[in-house]
Scaffold this motif. Sequence first.
Motif, short mmCIF file in Angstrom:
data_model
loop_
_atom_site.label_atom_id
_atom_site.label_comp_id
_atom_site.label_asym_id
_atom_site.label_seq_id
_atom_site.Cartn_x
_atom_site.Cartn_y
_atom_site.Cartn_z
N UNK A 256 0.82 -1.21 0.00
CA UNK A 256 0.00 0.00 0.00
C UNK A 256 0.86 1.26 0.00
N UNK A 257 1.99 1.21 0.71
CA UNK A 257 2.90 2.35 0.70
C UNK A 257 3.49 2.56 -0.69
N UNK A 258 3.87 1.46 -1.36
CA UNK A 258 4.35 1.58 -2.75
C UNK A 258 3.28 2.19 -3.65
N UNK A 259 2.04 1.74 -3.49
CA UNK A 259 0.93 2.28 -4.29
C UNK A 259 0.76 3.78 -4.01
N UNK A 260 0.87 4.16 -2.76
CA UNK A 260 0.67 5.57 -2.39
C UNK A 260 1.73 6.45 -3.03
N UNK A 261 3.00 6.04 -2.92
CA UNK A 261 4.07 6.90 -3.44
C UNK A 261 4.17 6.85 -4.95
N UNK A 262 4.10 5.65 -5.55
CA UNK A 262 4.34 5.55 -6.99
C UNK A 262 3.13 5.93 -7.83
N UNK A 263 1.91 5.67 -7.34
CA UNK A 263 0.72 5.90 -8.15
C UNK A 263 -0.01 7.16 -7.72
N UNK A 264 -0.30 7.27 -6.44
CA UNK A 264 -1.08 8.43 -5.98
C UNK A 264 -0.24 9.69 -5.97
N UNK A 265 0.97 9.58 -5.36
CA UNK A 265 1.84 10.76 -5.30
C UNK A 265 2.65 10.93 -6.57
N UNK B 218 21.72 0.82 10.17
CA UNK B 218 22.34 1.01 8.85
C UNK B 218 21.40 1.66 7.85
N UNK B 219 20.14 1.81 8.24
CA UNK B 219 19.18 2.47 7.37
C UNK B 219 18.91 3.91 7.80
N UNK B 220 18.93 4.17 9.11
CA UNK B 220 18.51 5.47 9.60
C UNK B 220 19.61 6.24 10.35
N UNK B 221 20.64 5.56 10.82
CA UNK B 221 21.64 6.26 11.64
C UNK B 221 22.91 6.54 10.83
N UNK B 222 23.58 5.48 10.34
CA UNK B 222 24.81 5.70 9.56
C UNK B 222 24.56 5.63 8.06
N UNK B 223 23.39 5.18 7.64
CA UNK B 223 22.99 5.12 6.22
C UNK B 223 24.01 4.38 5.36
N UNK B 224 24.27 3.12 5.72
CA UNK B 224 25.16 2.26 4.94
C UNK B 224 24.29 1.29 4.15
N UNK B 225 24.03 1.63 2.89
CA UNK B 225 23.09 0.85 2.10
C UNK B 225 23.58 -0.58 1.85
N UNK B 226 24.87 -0.75 1.65
CA UNK B 226 25.40 -2.08 1.37
C UNK B 226 25.20 -3.00 2.56
N UNK B 227 25.59 -2.52 3.76
CA UNK B 227 25.41 -3.33 4.98
C UNK B 227 23.93 -3.56 5.25
N UNK B 228 23.12 -2.53 4.99
CA UNK B 228 21.67 -2.68 5.20
C UNK B 228 21.11 -3.80 4.34
N UNK C 231 13.90 7.11 0.64
CA UNK C 231 15.02 6.27 1.06
C UNK C 231 15.68 6.94 2.27
N UNK C 232 15.60 6.31 3.44
CA UNK C 232 15.10 4.96 3.76
C UNK C 232 13.58 4.89 3.72
N UNK C 233 13.10 3.68 3.47
CA UNK C 233 11.67 3.44 3.28
C UNK C 233 11.10 2.79 4.54
N UNK C 234 10.21 3.49 5.21
CA UNK C 234 9.65 3.00 6.48
C UNK C 234 8.87 1.70 6.33
N UNK C 235 8.29 1.46 5.12
CA UNK C 235 7.46 0.27 4.92
C UNK C 235 8.28 -1.01 4.84
N UNK C 236 9.64 -0.88 4.85
CA UNK C 236 10.44 -2.10 4.91
C UNK C 236 10.30 -2.81 6.26
#
Length: 576
Positions: free
Chosen positions: A81-90, A153-163, A96-101
């Motif tokens: 539903x979050x994907x639908x909201x951002x990609x279609x409605x909005x 790794x998603x919200x504090x240091x933002x290391x995408x690879x480790x995440x 990024x980071x995506x809370x719906x993960x």
Amino acid sequence: MKPLKYWQLGVVAGFLLVYTIVSLTARRGFALTAFSDISATGLWLIAIVAMVWAALSNHGRTRWFWFLLASGAALVGTNLGAWLYYEVIRGRSTPDPFWADIPLFLQPVPMMVAAAMRPGSRQREENFHLSTLNFLILLLWWVYIYMFLVYPNEYIVRNRTIFDIYYYSLFVLEFGVMLAVLGGMALVAEGEWRKIYWHLFSACALYLLAYQWLNAALVREEYYSGSIYDVPNDAAICWFILIAVRARNVPSERLAASEREREAKVSGLIAVLAVLSLPVIGLCVQFLDPGTNQLRPYRVTVTLVGIFVVGVCVFLRQMLLTREMARLLVESKENLEQLQSAQTQLLQRERLAGIGQVVSGVAHELNNPLTAVMGYSDLLKEQTREDNARQKLEKLGTEARRMKRIIDNLISFARPQQEGRRPLDIAAVMRDSLMLCEYQCRNAGIRFEMNFAPNLPQIELNEGQFKQVFVNLLNNALQAVEQAQEKRILVEGKLEGEKVVVRFSDTGPGFNDLNRAFDPFYSTKPIGRGTGLGLSMCYGTVKEHNGKIYAQNLHPNGAAVTIELPAVEEVGCKLQ
């Protein structure tokens, strides 16, 4: 499970075929993205509705099983539903980071809990609460793992690879554990539940493979919403829907005996391992991960909070275990006391049987001289001319015959009841039984009244058995009125419809517990005065004669025991 209907299979196959054609022919763009997001979100909404429907159509723990599966589906639906909201409605890409993960990561946990609840099994309430608490600890453990490894790794240091490494590895591990749980349940379950578990196992396996394929396409930068990589995922969702639609009114799960014994041990072991792993995980990351310095305060805080929360659950679990242990100890003590009481009662019954044989023998021996007394008294009466002497000899003969009737009743009461049934006058049987209790009534100053309607129909009875019934009821009434101010016993007999009703009432204190009055070995009398078998024996005898017996308390005091028996005419009609 309900049988799969052809139209259901046709709808699923048609949808997947249309989706495949659209994904292969449509151009990448907003329309295809909207089609993909709406389809996926709609499928999960249908899955949620189907699972809730399955929950409402079942009962007990099976209902919670499907509610938990619906909550897992709702977590995935939240992500889509979050994907639908951002990609279609909005009309923009997801943040990024995506809370719906987060809800997507926790999706397998309610499904694991649902599978491990043993839906439909006949656990005690305490065991159910203990199992629920064990898997609450498991849920908290997965939340801790996410907050400890993935979230920073998603919200504090933002290391995408480790995440990505942590997120996808742990996600696959979650589904691996869930597949192991479902496979284990499928192996030990029987009947309908084995089918359900295997279907869920297969659908989850397909979902995990589809996720792996889609994730590999993401790494190669080949994936986009609406591509062919979505088809296996949609097929897995359709499979979940079909399982839920077919799982209405599922009977109770039957488990192998060995598995029932291991159930509590397995869930308890998982909970203990989850608790012990928290500090171990913290120490491993602390010393083995070189980049941990920046996250050290955060991870120490998360670990301490996690240990505290899980420690509270462990404390509650220990309380439940303590309560269960106390219940088992009390139950064991009660069973031991009942066993000892049963042993004592059996010994007492053997002694009573021995006494009955002695009484029967003595009474039989008394019959011979008593017959001589009656014969000589009659002979002397015929030879004597004096009126005064004849009157005395007549009284002697009358009392001797009365003694013989009492002795005959004692023999009938004490001997084994081998004779069959025959039509008898219930009032005559009652009078013979009363003769055995007449001395106690007179000695205790108890007023006894017998009021039977005239011309009562005869009843098919085993005379000896019913003499025992009446003597037991009379003795109970005698003991009940011993301490009463008004010592009175009334026995009434009347005809009600096609039933002969005999009612014993007294002015005693009444029954303490009417629901247990006819239970074997239940007695409120002092030790040594009652076996607790009298009313139980009466109940069995009356039931054997197709009758009814029930007790009630009278107002303001007193008690009554009523017996209803079919008359001979009714029995005769049945035989004809």
